[in-house]
Design a protein around this motif. Structure first.
Motif, PDB file in Angstrom:
ATOM      1  N   VAL A  38       0.867  -1.172   0.000  1.00  0.00           N
ATOM      2  CA  VAL A  38       0.000   0.000   0.000  1.00  0.00           C
ATOM      3  C   VAL A  38       0.904   1.223   0.000  1.00  0.00           C
ATOM      4  O   VAL A  38       1.825   1.336   0.817  1.00  0.00           O
ATOM      5  CB  VAL A  38      -0.925   0.004   1.234  1.00  0.00           C
ATOM      6  CG1 VAL A  38      -1.767   1.268   1.278  1.00  0.00           C
ATOM      7  CG2 VAL A  38      -1.824  -1.230   1.213  1.00  0.00           C
ATOM      8  N   TYR A  39       0.648   2.124  -0.938  1.00  0.00           N
ATOM      9  CA  TYR A  39       1.447   3.346  -1.071  1.00  0.00           C
ATOM     10  C   TYR A  39       0.695   4.501  -0.425  1.00  0.00           C
ATOM     11  O   TYR A  39      -0.510   4.649  -0.619  1.00  0.00           O
ATOM     12  CB  TYR A  39       1.727   3.629  -2.549  1.00  0.00           C
ATOM     13  CG  TYR A  39       2.576   2.545  -3.178  1.00  0.00           C
ATOM     14  CD1 TYR A  39       3.964   2.592  -3.108  1.00  0.00           C
ATOM     15  CD2 TYR A  39       1.984   1.454  -3.801  1.00  0.00           C
ATOM     16  CE1 TYR A  39       4.742   1.587  -3.651  1.00  0.00           C
ATOM     17  CE2 TYR A  39       2.757   0.446  -4.351  1.00  0.00           C
ATOM     18  CZ  TYR A  39       4.129   0.511  -4.266  1.00  0.00           C
ATOM     19  OH  TYR A  39       4.894  -0.493  -4.803  1.00  0.00           O
ATOM     20  N   GLY A  40       1.394   5.319   0.322  1.00  0.00           N
ATOM     21  CA  GLY A  40       0.794   6.402   1.093  1.00  0.00           C
ATOM     22  C   GLY A  40       0.530   7.656   0.288  1.00  0.00           C
ATOM     23  O   GLY A  40       0.965   8.740   0.681  1.00  0.00           O
ATOM     24  N   GLU A  41      -0.155   7.503  -0.814  1.00  0.00           N
ATOM     25  CA  GLU A  41      -0.521   8.644  -1.648  1.00  0.00           C
ATOM     26  C   GLU A  41      -1.765   8.282  -2.450  1.00  0.00           C
ATOM     27  O   GLU A  41      -2.045   7.106  -2.662  1.00  0.00           O
ATOM     28  CB  GLU A  41       0.629   9.041  -2.571  1.00  0.00           C
ATOM     29  CG  GLU A  41       1.043   7.973  -3.561  1.00  0.00           C
ATOM     30  CD  GLU A  41       2.332   8.313  -4.283  1.00  0.00           C
ATOM     31  OE1 GLU A  41       2.390   9.353  -4.957  1.00  0.00           O
ATOM     32  OE2 GLU A  41       3.280   7.522  -4.162  1.00  0.00           O
ATOM     33  N   PRO A  42      -2.511   9.270  -2.906  1.00  0.00           N
ATOM     34  CA  PRO A  42      -3.695   8.985  -3.713  1.00  0.00           C
ATOM     35  C   PRO A  42      -3.332   8.263  -5.012  1.00  0.00           C
ATOM     36  O   PRO A  42      -2.221   8.401  -5.525  1.00  0.00           O
ATOM     37  CB  PRO A  42      -4.272  10.372  -4.007  1.00  0.00           C
ATOM     38  CG  PRO A  42      -3.721  11.257  -2.942  1.00  0.00           C
ATOM     39  CD  PRO A  42      -2.364  10.691  -2.606  1.00  0.00           C
ATOM     40  N   ALA A  43      -4.282   7.514  -5.539  1.00  0.00           N
ATOM     41  CA  ALA A  43      -4.051   6.712  -6.746  1.00  0.00           C
ATOM     42  C   ALA A  43      -3.580   7.571  -7.917  1.00  0.00           C
ATOM     43  O   ALA A  43      -2.654   7.191  -8.635  1.00  0.00           O
ATOM     44  CB  ALA A  43      -5.315   5.936  -7.117  1.00  0.00           C
ATOM     45  N   GLU A  44      -4.189   8.705  -8.136  1.00  0.00           N
ATOM     46  CA  GLU A  44      -3.812   9.571  -9.265  1.00  0.00           C
ATOM     47  C   GLU A  44      -2.360  10.030  -9.150  1.00  0.00           C
ATOM     48  O   GLU A  44      -1.620  10.043 -10.142  1.00  0.00           O
ATOM     49  CB  GLU A  44      -4.751  10.768  -9.361  1.00  0.00           C
ATOM     50  CG  GLU A  44      -4.430  11.716 -10.504  1.00  0.00           C
ATOM     51  CD  GLU A  44      -4.530  11.110 -11.902  1.00  0.00           C
ATOM     52  OE1 GLU A  44      -3.720  11.479 -12.767  1.00  0.00           O
ATOM     53  OE2 GLU A  44      -5.405  10.257 -12.135  1.00  0.00           O
ATOM     54  N   ALA A  45      -1.919  10.375  -7.954  1.00  0.00           N
ATOM     55  CA  ALA A  45      -0.531  10.804  -7.746  1.00  0.00           C
ATOM     56  C   ALA A  45       0.434   9.647  -8.005  1.00  0.00           C
ATOM     57  O   ALA A  45       1.482   9.825  -8.641  1.00  0.00           O
ATOM     58  CB  ALA A  45      -0.347  11.349  -6.332  1.00  0.00           C
ATOM     59  N   LEU A  46       0.083   8.458  -7.533  1.00  0.00           N
ATOM     60  CA  LEU A  46       0.928   7.287  -7.766  1.00  0.00           C
ATOM     61  C   LEU A  46       0.989   6.963  -9.258  1.00  0.00           C
ATOM     62  O   LEU A  46       2.057   6.652  -9.789  1.00  0.00           O
ATOM     63  CB  LEU A  46       0.414   6.083  -6.979  1.00  0.00           C
ATOM     64  CG  LEU A  46       1.201   4.783  -7.138  1.00  0.00           C
ATOM     65  CD1 LEU A  46       2.652   4.948  -6.682  1.00  0.00           C
ATOM     66  CD2 LEU A  46       0.527   3.650  -6.372  1.00  0.00           C
ATOM     67  N   TYR A  47      -0.134   7.063  -9.938  1.00  0.00           N
ATOM     68  CA  TYR A  47      -0.170   6.790 -11.382  1.00  0.00           C
ATOM     69  C   TYR A  47       0.722   7.771 -12.144  1.00  0.00           C
ATOM     70  O   TYR A  47       1.485   7.353 -13.027  1.00  0.00           O
ATOM     71  CB  TYR A  47      -1.610   6.865 -11.891  1.00  0.00           C
ATOM     72  CG  TYR A  47      -1.733   6.686 -13.389  1.00  0.00           C
ATOM     73  CD1 TYR A  47      -1.404   5.482 -14.003  1.00  0.00           C
ATOM     74  CD2 TYR A  47      -2.174   7.727 -14.194  1.00  0.00           C
ATOM     75  CE1 TYR A  47      -1.522   5.316 -15.374  1.00  0.00           C
ATOM     76  CE2 TYR A  47      -2.296   7.571 -15.570  1.00  0.00           C
ATOM     77  CZ  TYR A  47      -1.961   6.367 -16.156  1.00  0.00           C
ATOM     78  OH  TYR A  47      -2.073   6.214 -17.519  1.00  0.00           O
TER      79      TYR A  47
END
Length: 138
Positions: A38-47
């Motif tokens: 799990v990455y500690g950032e919103p999905a759009e930012a990770l994408y």
């Protein structure tokens, strides 16, 4: 245009030259080798970060993408013999909604039966790079 992989209905070959990571809650017909961190950032930012990382990798070419689905289809050439492998990646919001994200990754060889764990190494390196770069973009 390269077709996007449907992770939910994925059918893996019997050969050991693939590696699959799925988010914990993603329903799929294929059994994953590993569960996504799990990455500690919103999905759009990770994408967006993933797109930049993929575009900057040597021997990686983004063959297709769907920004609305947050999915990339990548062709990765092996270092020594330049064999082409395929990597499909989709970013999804984690269970808590907008604050964290997970990824589905399916790496597979186009040729041969054995990959000498090249797909596993590729995926685990990508996961590590995403984890390692998270602090720099937060």
């Amino acid at each position: 245009m390269t077709k996007l992989v449907a992770f939910e209905t994925l059918k893996r070959p019997d050969t050991p030259n693939t590696y699959l990571v799925l988010p914990a809650g993603m329903m799929s017909t294929a059994h994953p080798d590993e569960t996504s961190p799990v990455y500690g950032e919103p999905a759009e930012a990770l994408y967006q970060r993933l797109k930049m990382l993929a575009a900057g990798k040597d021997r990686w070419t983004i063959a297709a993408h769907d920004d609305s689905e947050m999915q990339l289809e990548i062709v990765a050439a092996t270092k020594l013999l330049k064999f082409k492998d395929d990597v499909s990646i989709r970013v999804v919001s984690a269970k808590d909604g907008a604050q964290t994200a997970e990824i589905a990754v399916y790496s597979r060889s186009r040729l041969g039966k054995y990959d000498f764990k090249a797909n596993q190494k590729r995926v685990q390196t990508l996961l590590s790079e995403l984890k390692g770069n998270a602090a720099a973009t937060a």
